[in-house]
Design an enzyme around this catalytic site. Structure first.
Site, PDB file in Angstrom:
ATOM      1  N   ALA A  10      12.916 -18.982  61.245  1.00  9.85           N
ATOM      2  CA  ALA A  10      11.911 -19.895  60.690  1.00  9.85           C
ATOM      3  C   ALA A  10      10.486 -19.427  60.961  1.00  9.85           C
ATOM      4  O   ALA A  10       9.535 -20.181  60.771  1.00  9.85           O
ATOM      5  CB  ALA A  10      12.127 -21.299  61.255  1.00  9.85           C
ATOM      6  N   GLY A  15      12.523 -19.353  55.560  1.00 11.05           N
ATOM      7  CA  GLY A  15      12.865 -20.180  56.721  1.00 11.05           C
ATOM      8  C   GLY A  15      11.688 -21.025  57.185  1.00 11.05           C
ATOM      9  O   GLY A  15      11.828 -22.215  57.494  1.00 11.05           O
ATOM     10  N   TYR A 191      22.931  -4.648  53.324  1.00 11.88           N
ATOM     11  CA  TYR A 191      22.315  -5.980  53.199  1.00 11.88           C
ATOM     12  C   TYR A 191      23.082  -6.852  52.210  1.00 11.88           C
ATOM     13  O   TYR A 191      23.437  -7.992  52.501  1.00 11.88           O
ATOM     14  CB  TYR A 191      20.847  -5.828  52.765  1.00 11.88           C
ATOM     15  CG  TYR A 191      20.207  -7.132  52.318  1.00 11.88           C
ATOM     16  CD1 TYR A 191      19.693  -8.035  53.248  1.00 11.88           C
ATOM     17  CD2 TYR A 191      20.113  -7.460  50.967  1.00 11.88           C
ATOM     18  CE1 TYR A 191      19.113  -9.231  52.839  1.00 11.88           C
ATOM     19  CE2 TYR A 191      19.532  -8.652  50.545  1.00 11.88           C
ATOM     20  CZ  TYR A 191      19.031  -9.537  51.484  1.00 11.88           C
ATOM     21  OH  TYR A 191      18.470 -10.712  51.077  1.00 11.88           O
TER      22      TYR A 191
END
Ligand code: NDP
Length: 320
Positions: A10, A15, A191
Protein backbone atom coordinates in the site's frame (compact mmCIF):
# COMPACT_ATOMS: atom_id res chain seq x y z
CA UNK A 1 -15.96 -0.70 15.43
CA UNK A 2 -14.93 0.26 11.91
CA UNK A 3 -14.45 -2.37 9.26
CA UNK A 4 -10.81 -3.29 8.72
CA UNK A 5 -8.98 -4.25 5.53
CA UNK A 6 -5.37 -5.33 5.15
CA UNK A 7 -3.80 -4.18 1.86
CA UNK A 8 -0.37 -5.47 0.83
CA UNK A 9 1.93 -3.10 -1.06
CA UNK A 10 0.00 0.00 0.00
CA UNK A 11 3.01 2.32 -0.29
CA UNK A 12 2.48 3.00 -3.98
CA UNK A 13 0.17 2.82 -7.00
CA UNK A 14 -2.97 0.70 -6.88
CA UNK A 15 -2.44 -0.40 -3.26
CA UNK A 16 -1.98 3.15 -1.95
CA UNK A 17 -5.08 4.41 -3.76
CA UNK A 18 -7.09 1.37 -2.65
CA UNK A 19 -6.17 2.22 0.95
CA UNK A 20 -7.22 5.83 0.33
CA UNK A 21 -10.58 4.81 -1.23
CA UNK A 22 -11.30 2.42 1.66
CA UNK A 23 -10.36 5.03 4.29
CA UNK A 24 -12.69 7.47 2.51
CA UNK A 25 -15.45 4.86 2.90
CA UNK A 26 -14.85 4.83 6.66
CA UNK A 27 -12.69 1.71 6.83
CA UNK A 28 -9.56 1.23 8.92
CA UNK A 29 -6.72 0.10 6.66
CA UNK A 30 -3.75 -2.00 7.66
CA UNK A 31 -1.12 -0.96 5.13
CA UNK A 32 1.35 -3.86 4.90
CA UNK A 33 4.52 -2.55 3.30
CA UNK A 34 8.21 -3.35 2.99
CA UNK A 35 9.37 0.24 3.51
CA UNK A 36 7.51 1.87 6.39
CA UNK A 37 9.05 5.32 5.99
CA UNK A 38 7.99 5.37 2.34
CA UNK A 39 4.52 4.09 3.30
CA UNK A 40 4.15 6.81 5.93
CA UNK A 41 4.95 9.62 3.53
CA UNK A 42 2.82 8.08 0.76
CA UNK A 43 -0.14 7.80 3.15
CA UNK A 44 0.36 11.38 4.28
CA UNK A 45 0.58 12.67 0.71
CA UNK A 46 -2.51 10.73 -0.38
CA UNK A 47 -4.39 12.19 2.59
CA UNK A 48 -5.06 9.01 4.59
CA UNK A 49 -5.46 10.27 8.17
CA UNK A 50 -3.32 8.51 10.81
CA UNK A 51 -6.47 7.45 12.71
CA UNK A 52 -7.65 5.51 9.66
CA UNK A 53 -4.52 3.46 9.13
CA UNK A 54 -2.00 1.14 10.76
CA UNK A 55 1.33 0.56 9.04
CA UNK A 56 2.81 -2.92 9.40
CA UNK A 57 6.02 -4.26 7.94
CA UNK A 58 6.21 -7.15 5.51
CA UNK A 59 8.63 -8.46 2.92
CA UNK A 60 6.43 -10.82 0.96
CA UNK A 61 9.42 -12.69 -0.46
CA UNK A 62 10.46 -13.61 3.11
CA UNK A 63 8.08 -16.21 4.53
CA UNK A 64 9.13 -15.58 8.16
CA UNK A 65 8.21 -11.94 7.60
CA UNK A 66 4.82 -12.98 6.16
CA UNK A 67 4.17 -15.06 9.28
CA UNK A 68 5.12 -12.10 11.48
CA UNK A 69 2.72 -9.89 9.51
CA UNK A 70 -0.17 -12.31 10.08
CA UNK A 71 0.52 -12.20 13.84
CA UNK A 72 0.84 -8.41 13.91
CA UNK A 73 -2.36 -7.99 11.88
CA UNK A 74 -4.23 -10.28 14.28
CA UNK A 75 -2.97 -8.17 17.19
CA UNK A 76 -3.98 -4.91 15.47
CA UNK A 77 -7.48 -6.21 14.79
CA UNK A 78 -7.83 -7.49 18.37
CA UNK A 79 -6.73 -4.14 19.79
CA UNK A 80 -9.29 -2.34 17.60
CA UNK A 81 -12.07 -4.59 18.89
CA UNK A 82 -13.29 -5.45 15.38
CA UNK A 83 -12.63 -8.16 12.82
CA UNK A 84 -10.50 -8.59 9.73
CA UNK A 85 -13.21 -7.85 7.18
CA UNK A 86 -11.08 -7.89 4.04
CA UNK A 87 -7.69 -8.95 2.76
CA UNK A 88 -6.37 -7.35 -0.45
CA UNK A 89 -3.49 -9.18 -2.15
CA UNK A 90 -1.94 -6.36 -4.16
CA UNK A 91 1.86 -6.08 -3.79
CA UNK A 92 3.95 -7.14 -6.76
CA UNK A 93 7.30 -6.77 -8.42
CA UNK A 94 7.83 -6.73 -12.17
CA UNK A 95 11.42 -7.18 -13.32
CA UNK A 96 11.26 -7.44 -17.10
CA UNK A 97 14.96 -6.76 -17.65
CA UNK A 98 16.44 -9.20 -15.15
CA UNK A 99 19.05 -11.18 -17.05
CA UNK A 100 19.34 -13.86 -14.44
CA UNK A 101 16.77 -14.85 -11.85
CA UNK A 102 17.00 -13.10 -8.48
CA UNK A 103 16.13 -15.39 -5.60
CA UNK A 104 14.71 -15.09 -2.09
CA UNK A 105 16.32 -16.66 1.00
CA UNK A 106 14.67 -20.00 0.17
CA UNK A 107 16.21 -19.92 -3.31
CA UNK A 108 12.93 -19.28 -5.16
CA UNK A 109 12.71 -16.89 -8.14
CA UNK A 110 11.82 -13.52 -6.65
CA UNK A 111 8.78 -12.39 -8.67
CA UNK A 112 6.91 -15.66 -8.18
CA UNK A 113 8.03 -15.75 -4.51
CA UNK A 114 6.83 -12.17 -3.86
CA UNK A 115 3.72 -11.91 -5.98
CA UNK A 116 2.38 -15.43 -5.60
CA UNK A 117 3.99 -17.58 -2.88
CA UNK A 118 4.09 -14.85 -0.19
CA UNK A 119 0.42 -14.09 -0.84
CA UNK A 120 -0.48 -17.79 -0.89
CA UNK A 121 1.02 -18.10 2.60
CA UNK A 122 -0.58 -14.89 3.89
CA UNK A 123 -4.04 -15.90 2.62
CA UNK A 124 -3.75 -19.29 4.28
CA UNK A 125 -2.59 -17.82 7.60
CA UNK A 126 -5.38 -15.23 7.70
CA UNK A 127 -8.31 -17.41 6.56
CA UNK A 128 -9.44 -18.15 10.14
CA UNK A 129 -9.34 -14.42 10.95
CA UNK A 130 -11.41 -13.57 7.88
CA UNK A 131 -13.83 -16.35 8.69
CA UNK A 132 -14.53 -14.70 12.06
CA UNK A 133 -15.73 -11.48 10.35
CA UNK A 134 -19.43 -10.99 9.54
CA UNK A 135 -19.12 -10.64 5.71
CA UNK A 136 -15.48 -11.18 4.78
CA UNK A 137 -13.89 -10.74 1.36
CA UNK A 138 -10.50 -11.76 -0.02
CA UNK A 139 -9.66 -9.71 -3.10
CA UNK A 140 -6.70 -10.41 -5.38
CA UNK A 141 -5.21 -8.17 -8.07
CA UNK A 142 -5.12 -10.14 -11.28
CA UNK A 143 -4.00 -8.81 -14.59
CA UNK A 144 -5.11 -8.78 -18.15
CA UNK A 145 -1.89 -10.28 -19.41
CA UNK A 146 -2.59 -13.45 -17.44
CA UNK A 147 -6.02 -13.86 -19.03
CA UNK A 148 -6.03 -15.04 -22.64
CA UNK A 149 -9.78 -14.25 -22.80
CA UNK A 150 -8.73 -10.58 -23.09
CA UNK A 151 -6.88 -8.94 -25.95
CA UNK A 152 -4.05 -7.94 -23.59
CA UNK A 153 -3.63 -11.59 -22.63
CA UNK A 154 -2.98 -12.64 -26.22
CA UNK A 155 0.10 -10.46 -26.73
CA UNK A 156 2.99 -12.88 -26.95
CA UNK A 157 5.68 -10.43 -25.78
CA UNK A 158 7.77 -11.91 -24.27
CA UNK A 159 5.50 -14.95 -23.90
CA UNK A 160 1.98 -15.55 -22.63
CA UNK A 161 1.50 -16.76 -19.06
CA UNK A 162 1.74 -20.52 -19.00
CA UNK A 163 2.32 -22.72 -15.97
CA UNK A 164 2.87 -25.86 -18.07
CA UNK A 165 2.41 -28.92 -15.89
CA UNK A 166 4.03 -27.16 -12.92
CA UNK A 167 7.27 -29.03 -13.64
CA UNK A 168 9.40 -26.28 -12.04
CA UNK A 169 7.45 -26.28 -8.78
CA UNK A 170 7.43 -30.07 -8.79
CA UNK A 171 11.25 -30.03 -9.04
CA UNK A 172 11.52 -27.81 -5.92
CA UNK A 173 11.74 -24.40 -7.67
CA UNK A 174 15.37 -23.87 -6.69
CA UNK A 175 18.45 -23.21 -8.83
CA UNK A 176 18.73 -24.08 -11.71
CA UNK A 177 14.90 -23.99 -11.90
CA UNK A 178 13.49 -20.45 -12.17
CA UNK A 179 10.10 -20.82 -13.85
CA UNK A 180 6.89 -22.52 -12.68
CA UNK A 181 6.86 -24.61 -15.87
CA UNK A 182 10.53 -25.52 -15.47
CA UNK A 183 11.47 -23.94 -18.82
CA UNK A 184 14.29 -21.39 -19.39
CA UNK A 185 14.04 -18.10 -17.45
CA UNK A 186 12.00 -15.28 -19.04
CA UNK A 187 11.65 -12.40 -16.58
CA UNK A 188 8.50 -10.79 -18.04
CA UNK A 189 6.81 -14.16 -18.25
CA UNK A 190 7.71 -14.88 -14.61
CA UNK A 191 5.54 -11.88 -13.65
CA UNK A 192 2.64 -12.99 -15.84
CA UNK A 193 2.92 -16.54 -14.48
CA UNK A 194 2.81 -15.23 -10.91
CA UNK A 195 -0.42 -13.35 -11.67
CA UNK A 196 -1.98 -16.37 -13.40
CA UNK A 197 -1.05 -18.48 -10.36
CA UNK A 198 -2.81 -15.92 -8.12
CA UNK A 199 -5.95 -16.03 -10.26
CA UNK A 200 -5.97 -19.84 -10.10
CA UNK A 201 -5.39 -19.61 -6.33
CA UNK A 202 -8.42 -17.36 -5.89
CA UNK A 203 -10.63 -19.87 -7.74
CA UNK A 204 -9.20 -22.68 -5.62
CA UNK A 205 -9.83 -20.73 -2.40
CA UNK A 206 -13.42 -20.33 -3.56
CA UNK A 207 -13.77 -24.05 -4.32
CA UNK A 208 -12.24 -25.11 -1.00
CA UNK A 209 -13.54 -22.52 1.42
CA UNK A 210 -16.45 -20.44 0.18
CA UNK A 211 -19.26 -22.80 1.25
CA UNK A 212 -17.53 -23.65 4.53
CA UNK A 213 -16.57 -20.12 5.58
CA UNK A 214 -18.79 -17.69 3.67
CA UNK A 215 -15.70 -15.73 2.59
CA UNK A 216 -16.17 -14.04 -0.79
CA UNK A 217 -13.16 -14.65 -3.03
CA UNK A 218 -12.67 -12.43 -6.10
CA UNK A 219 -9.97 -11.22 -8.46
CA UNK A 220 -10.06 -8.06 -10.50
CA UNK A 221 -8.37 -6.28 -13.35
CA UNK A 222 -8.70 -2.57 -12.59
CA UNK A 223 -7.61 -1.39 -16.07
CA UNK A 224 -4.17 -0.44 -17.27
CA UNK A 225 -2.67 1.79 -14.59
CA UNK A 226 0.15 2.62 -16.95
CA UNK A 227 1.94 5.23 -14.83
CA UNK A 228 2.50 3.39 -11.54
CA UNK A 229 6.04 2.61 -10.43
CA UNK A 230 5.38 -1.05 -11.36
CA UNK A 231 7.07 -0.24 -14.66
CA UNK A 232 10.16 1.36 -13.10
CA UNK A 233 12.43 -1.45 -14.28
CA UNK A 234 11.18 -1.22 -17.86
CA UNK A 235 13.24 0.80 -20.38
CA UNK A 236 12.80 4.60 -20.05
CA UNK A 237 11.28 4.94 -23.54
CA UNK A 238 8.69 2.33 -22.60
CA UNK A 239 7.78 4.32 -19.48
CA UNK A 240 6.97 7.32 -21.68
CA UNK A 241 5.33 5.55 -24.59
CA UNK A 242 3.27 3.00 -22.65
CA UNK A 243 0.94 5.47 -20.83
CA UNK A 244 0.51 7.43 -24.08
CA UNK A 245 -0.26 4.25 -26.01
CA UNK A 246 -2.77 3.12 -23.38
CA UNK A 247 -4.44 6.52 -23.28
CA UNK A 248 -4.66 7.12 -27.01
CA UNK A 249 -4.51 3.82 -28.85
CA UNK A 250 -5.89 1.04 -26.69
CA UNK A 251 -7.90 3.42 -24.46
CA UNK A 252 -7.09 1.07 -21.61
CA UNK A 253 -5.52 3.74 -19.37
CA UNK A 254 -6.85 4.12 -15.83
CA UNK A 255 -5.60 6.66 -13.30
CA UNK A 256 -4.21 5.47 -9.97
CA UNK A 257 -7.13 6.95 -7.96
CA UNK A 258 -9.69 5.24 -10.25
CA UNK A 259 -7.86 1.92 -9.94
CA UNK A 260 -7.99 2.28 -6.13
CA UNK A 261 -11.67 3.15 -6.30
CA UNK A 262 -12.34 -0.04 -8.28
CA UNK A 263 -10.48 -2.19 -5.77
CA UNK A 264 -12.46 -0.54 -2.94
CA UNK A 265 -15.72 -1.33 -4.76
CA UNK A 266 -14.84 -5.01 -4.97
CA UNK A 267 -13.82 -4.95 -1.28
CA UNK A 268 -16.71 -2.97 0.16
CA UNK A 269 -19.69 -2.42 -2.14
CA UNK A 270 -22.90 -4.49 -2.06
CA UNK A 271 -22.77 -5.14 -5.83
CA UNK A 272 -19.72 -7.37 -5.40
CA UNK A 273 -20.89 -10.27 -3.24
CA UNK A 274 -20.36 -13.01 -5.83
CA UNK A 275 -17.56 -15.37 -4.91
CA UNK A 276 -15.26 -17.19 -7.34
CA UNK A 277 -15.39 -14.49 -10.02
CA UNK A 278 -13.00 -12.18 -11.85
CA UNK A 279 -14.14 -8.56 -12.20
CA UNK A 280 -13.26 -6.39 -15.15
CA UNK A 281 -14.33 -3.02 -16.48
CA UNK A 282 -13.24 -4.01 -19.96
CA UNK A 283 -10.16 -3.11 -21.91
CA UNK A 284 -11.30 0.18 -23.41
CA UNK A 285 -12.25 2.59 -20.68
CA UNK A 286 -15.56 4.34 -21.13
CA UNK A 287 -16.90 6.87 -18.65
CA UNK A 288 -19.41 5.29 -16.27
CA UNK A 289 -18.37 1.75 -17.26
CA UNK A 290 -19.84 -0.96 -15.05
CA UNK A 291 -17.93 -3.95 -13.78
CA UNK A 292 -18.79 -7.37 -15.14
CA UNK A 293 -17.76 -10.87 -14.14
CA UNK A 294 -15.44 -12.13 -16.83
CA UNK A 295 -14.64 -15.71 -17.80
CA UNK A 296 -11.02 -16.72 -17.38
CA UNK A 297 -8.93 -18.55 -19.93
CA UNK A 298 -8.91 -22.33 -19.93
CA UNK A 299 -5.41 -22.04 -18.45
CA UNK A 300 -7.00 -20.80 -15.23
CA UNK A 301 -9.89 -23.24 -15.18
CA UNK A 302 -8.24 -26.67 -14.91
CA UNK A 303 -9.45 -27.95 -11.54
CA UNK A 304 -7.00 -30.82 -11.26
CA UNK A 305 -4.02 -28.59 -11.92
CA UNK A 306 -5.37 -25.95 -9.52
CA UNK A 307 -5.42 -28.54 -6.76
CA UNK A 308 -1.84 -29.60 -7.56
CA UNK A 309 -0.69 -25.98 -7.67
CA UNK A 310 -2.18 -25.59 -4.19
CA UNK A 311 -0.40 -28.66 -2.79
CA UNK A 312 2.98 -27.79 -4.31
CA UNK A 313 2.72 -24.17 -3.11
CA UNK A 314 1.86 -25.31 0.41
CA UNK A 315 5.01 -27.42 0.44
CA UNK A 316 7.22 -24.61 -0.89
CA UNK A 317 6.09 -22.10 1.77
CA UNK A 318 6.32 -24.66 4.58
CA UNK A 319 2.61 -24.98 5.30
CA UNK A 320 2.62 -28.75 5.67
P1 NDP B 1 3.60 -0.45 -7.76
O1 NDP B 1 4.98 -0.84 -8.13
O2 NDP B 1 3.21 0.97 -7.79
O3 NDP B 1 3.22 -1.04 -6.34
C1 NDP B 1 3.66 -2.32 -5.92
C2 NDP B 1 3.61 -2.38 -4.42
O4 NDP B 1 4.10 -3.67 -3.99
C3 NDP B 1 4.51 -1.33 -3.75
O5 NDP B 1 3.86 -0.90 -2.56
C4 NDP B 1 5.74 -2.14 -3.41
O6 NDP B 1 6.50 -1.63 -2.34
C5 NDP B 1 5.09 -3.45 -3.02
N1 NDP B 1 6.07 -4.54 -2.94
C6 NDP B 1 6.93 -4.94 -3.92
N2 NDP B 1 7.69 -5.95 -3.45
C7 NDP B 1 7.31 -6.19 -2.16
C8 NDP B 1 7.75 -7.08 -1.16
N3 NDP B 1 8.75 -7.96 -1.36
N4 NDP B 1 7.14 -7.05 0.04
C9 NDP B 1 6.15 -6.16 0.27
N5 NDP B 1 5.70 -5.28 -0.63
C10 NDP B 1 6.28 -5.29 -1.85
O7 NDP B 1 2.67 -1.31 -8.77
P2 NDP B 1 1.10 -1.22 -9.09
O8 NDP B 1 0.40 -0.41 -8.10
O9 NDP B 1 0.97 -0.93 -10.52
O10 NDP B 1 0.68 -2.75 -8.91
C11 NDP B 1 -0.09 -3.20 -7.82
C12 NDP B 1 -0.86 -4.44 -8.23
O11 NDP B 1 -1.72 -4.13 -9.30
C13 NDP B 1 0.02 -5.59 -8.70
O12 NDP B 1 -0.51 -6.79 -8.17
C14 NDP B 1 -0.13 -5.58 -10.19
O13 NDP B 1 0.05 -6.85 -10.76
C15 NDP B 1 -1.57 -5.12 -10.29
N6 NDP B 1 -1.92 -4.56 -11.58
C16 NDP B 1 -1.31 -3.43 -12.05
C17 NDP B 1 -1.64 -2.93 -13.28
C18 NDP B 1 -0.99 -1.73 -13.84
O14 NDP B 1 -1.26 -1.43 -15.00
N7 NDP B 1 -0.15 -1.02 -13.10
C19 NDP B 1 -2.69 -3.57 -14.10
C20 NDP B 1 -3.28 -4.73 -13.48
C21 NDP B 1 -2.90 -5.19 -12.27
P3 NDP B 1 7.55 -0.38 -2.57
O15 NDP B 1 6.71 0.86 -2.57
O16 NDP B 1 8.42 -0.49 -1.38
O17 NDP B 1 8.23 -0.63 -3.87
Amino acid sequence: PKKTALVTGASSGVGLWSAKALADRGWHVIMACRDLAKAESAAREAGIAPANRTLLHVDLADFASVRALAEAARETVRAGGGALDALVLNAAVYLPRAEAPQRNADGYEISVATNYLGHFLLANLLLPDLEAAPAPRLVTLGTVTANSEEFGGKIPIPAPADLGDLEGLEAGFRDPVAMIDGKPFKPGKAYKDSKLALMIMSRELHARFHDKTGIIFATLYPGCVADTPLFRHAPKAFQTIFPWFQKNITKGYVSQPLSGERVAQVVADPDFTRSGVHWSWGNRQKPGAQAFAQPLSSKAENAHRAARLWDLSAKLVGLE
